[in-house]
Design an enzyme around this catalytic site. Structure first.
Site, short mmCIF file in Angstrom:
data_model
loop_
_atom_site.label_atom_id
_atom_site.label_comp_id
_atom_site.label_asym_id
_atom_site.label_seq_id
_atom_site.Cartn_x
_atom_site.Cartn_y
_atom_site.Cartn_z
N CYS A 20 39.29 49.62 33.11
CA CYS A 20 40.40 48.90 33.87
C CYS A 20 41.21 48.02 32.64
CB CYS A 20 39.72 47.76 34.59
SG CYS A 20 38.71 46.74 33.57
N CYS A 104 39.68 38.88 29.65
CA CYS A 104 40.60 39.33 30.65
C CYS A 104 41.63 38.61 31.24
CB CYS A 104 39.84 40.27 31.57
SG CYS A 104 41.13 40.87 32.92
N GLU A 138 29.86 36.61 33.20
CA GLU A 138 31.41 36.10 33.59
C GLU A 138 31.08 34.81 34.53
OE1 GLU A 138 33.94 38.77 36.22
OE2 GLU A 138 34.46 36.98 37.48
N THR A 174 34.83 38.51 39.75
CA THR A 174 35.88 39.71 39.95
C THR A 174 35.01 40.89 40.22
OG1 THR A 174 35.66 40.07 37.60
CG2 THR A 174 37.56 38.55 38.47
N CYS A 205 38.83 41.31 41.99
CA CYS A 205 39.63 42.12 41.06
C CYS A 205 40.26 43.29 41.69
CB CYS A 205 39.22 42.31 39.55
SG CYS A 205 40.32 43.21 38.63
N SER A 234 27.39 45.93 36.21
CA SER A 234 27.35 45.62 37.57
C SER A 234 28.27 46.25 38.38
CB SER A 234 27.81 44.15 37.42
OG SER A 234 28.26 43.53 38.59
N ASN A 235 29.67 46.58 37.83
CA ASN A 235 30.85 47.35 38.54
C ASN A 235 30.17 48.98 38.90
OD1 ASN A 235 33.22 49.05 37.52
ND2 ASN A 235 33.59 47.85 39.29
S1 SF4 Z 1 38.84 41.10 36.00
FE1 SF4 Z 1 37.19 42.47 35.38
S2 SF4 Z 1 37.51 44.51 36.35
FE2 SF4 Z 1 39.43 43.34 36.62
S3 SF4 Z 1 40.76 43.69 34.94
FE3 SF4 Z 1 39.66 42.07 34.16
S4 SF4 Z 1 37.85 43.03 33.36
FE4 SF4 Z 1 38.88 44.56 34.64
#
Ligand code: SF4
Length: 299
Positions: A20, A104, A138, A174, A205, A234-235
């Site tokens: 991502c 991020c 996170e 997210t 997200c 996790s994702n």
């Molecule tokens: S919130 Fe997490 S999944 Fe979404 S762009 Fe940022 S790092 Fe990637």
């Protein structure tokens, strides 16, 4: 898309799988600092993908935890895309090192929203609930922006921690699933004395949420799916389960060595390769290449 030989299956790498933008940005930030040659330590693994970590280690990045901070020779400490609580910024500053902040932007915005909501909740005797995994980096970061007062709810068992008499503001980590968030929202509504006391912020997200319907379709389009992801992602777990629910002939690999020849015995007409938001493109390509070799040597 490739058709290697007559009767060989087509191997398709999903164009929407892979890093991502938050993970891409963190890795670009790390590489830019590594090129300066001053040394860089990442607080925790920069990405939940063992193969990409090995690649970055070869460029000079090393992972540390708090216990190793003082002995690290690197003057710079990278905060990864997951983000950190305010106490981490203070601790790095106190150690005399420099923070390289690769949080991020989506997580950064969520931290700010949660902090603001927490301040408002305090003024009205309300509470903040975060739907997420308790020890996920996170979530630790998000809770830090509420002075660790936010209540983390991962399953229905955690609802007992939520005061049913209070106004409640719900956020989500997210990378959780949209389906899971809907479930928790419904459970919370019946848990609270007044359903109107619940405010929900759908903070999953889009980079994750949009992949779910896409991957469902992708997994149904190919008789065999190889999902490439890190063991700690996790994702990756969420998206792998999405593929497996759509197509039971879905297998998870974190490295090419885990490919099993028996998976290809049924001679599928096509093989789909996909991955998580932490899966590098080069790794999916290497997996595709190894499958081609494996199938060619069988012919
Ligand atoms: S919130 Fe997490 S999944 Fe979404 S762009 Fe940022 S790092 Fe990637």
């Amino acid at each position: 898309m490739n058709s290697d030989k007559k009767n060989s299956p087509i191997i398709v790498i999903d164009s929407k799988s892979g890093f991502c933008f938050g993970v891409s940005k963190a890795i670009q930030t790390a590489e830019a600092h590594l090129q300066q040659g001053t040394g860089l330590a990442s607080l925790g693994d920069i990405v939940h993908n063992e193969e990409e970590i090995k690649r970055l280690q070869a460029e000079g990045l090393h992972s540390i935890d708090w216990a190793k901070l003082a002995s690290s020779s690197s003057p710079k400490v990278l905060f990864r895309a997951h983000g950190e609580p305010p106490s981490s910024y203070e601790a790095i500053k106190a150690s005399g090192k420099e923070v390289v902040d690769a949080t991020c932007p989506v997580v950064l915005k969520l931290q700010q929203r949660i902090h603001k909501a927490w301040q408002e909740a305090r003024a009205t005797n309300g509470q903040i609930v975060i739907y997420g995994k308790k020890n996920h980096a996170e979530v630790i970061g998000l809770c830090g922006h509420t002075n660790n007062e936010a209540i983390v709810v991962q399953t229905s068992d955690d609802l007992q921690l939520v005061d049913p008499a209070k106004k409640t503001i719900l956020f989500a980590q997210t990378t959780m699933s949209n389906h899971g968030l809907v479930e928790i929202e419904q459970l919370l509504r019946s848990h609270l004395y007044k359903t109107e006391d619940l405010t929900v912020h759908k903070t999953i997200c889009a980079q994750v949420g949009n992949r779910v319907p896409h991957l469902k379709k992708f997994a149904q389009q190919h008789p065999l799916i190889i999902f490439v992801g890190g063991k700690k992602s996790s994702n990756g777990k969420v998206l792998y389960e999405v593929c497996r629910a759509a197509n039971p002939q879905t297998y998870f690999v974190s490295a090419v060595e885990e490919l099993q020849p028996a998976w290809f015995n049924a001679a599928p007409t096509s093989i789909g390769i996909c991955g998580a938001t932490s899966t590098p493109q080069w790794l999916m390509e290497t997996v595709a290449e190894n499958i081609r070799t494996l199938l060619t040597t069988r012919l």
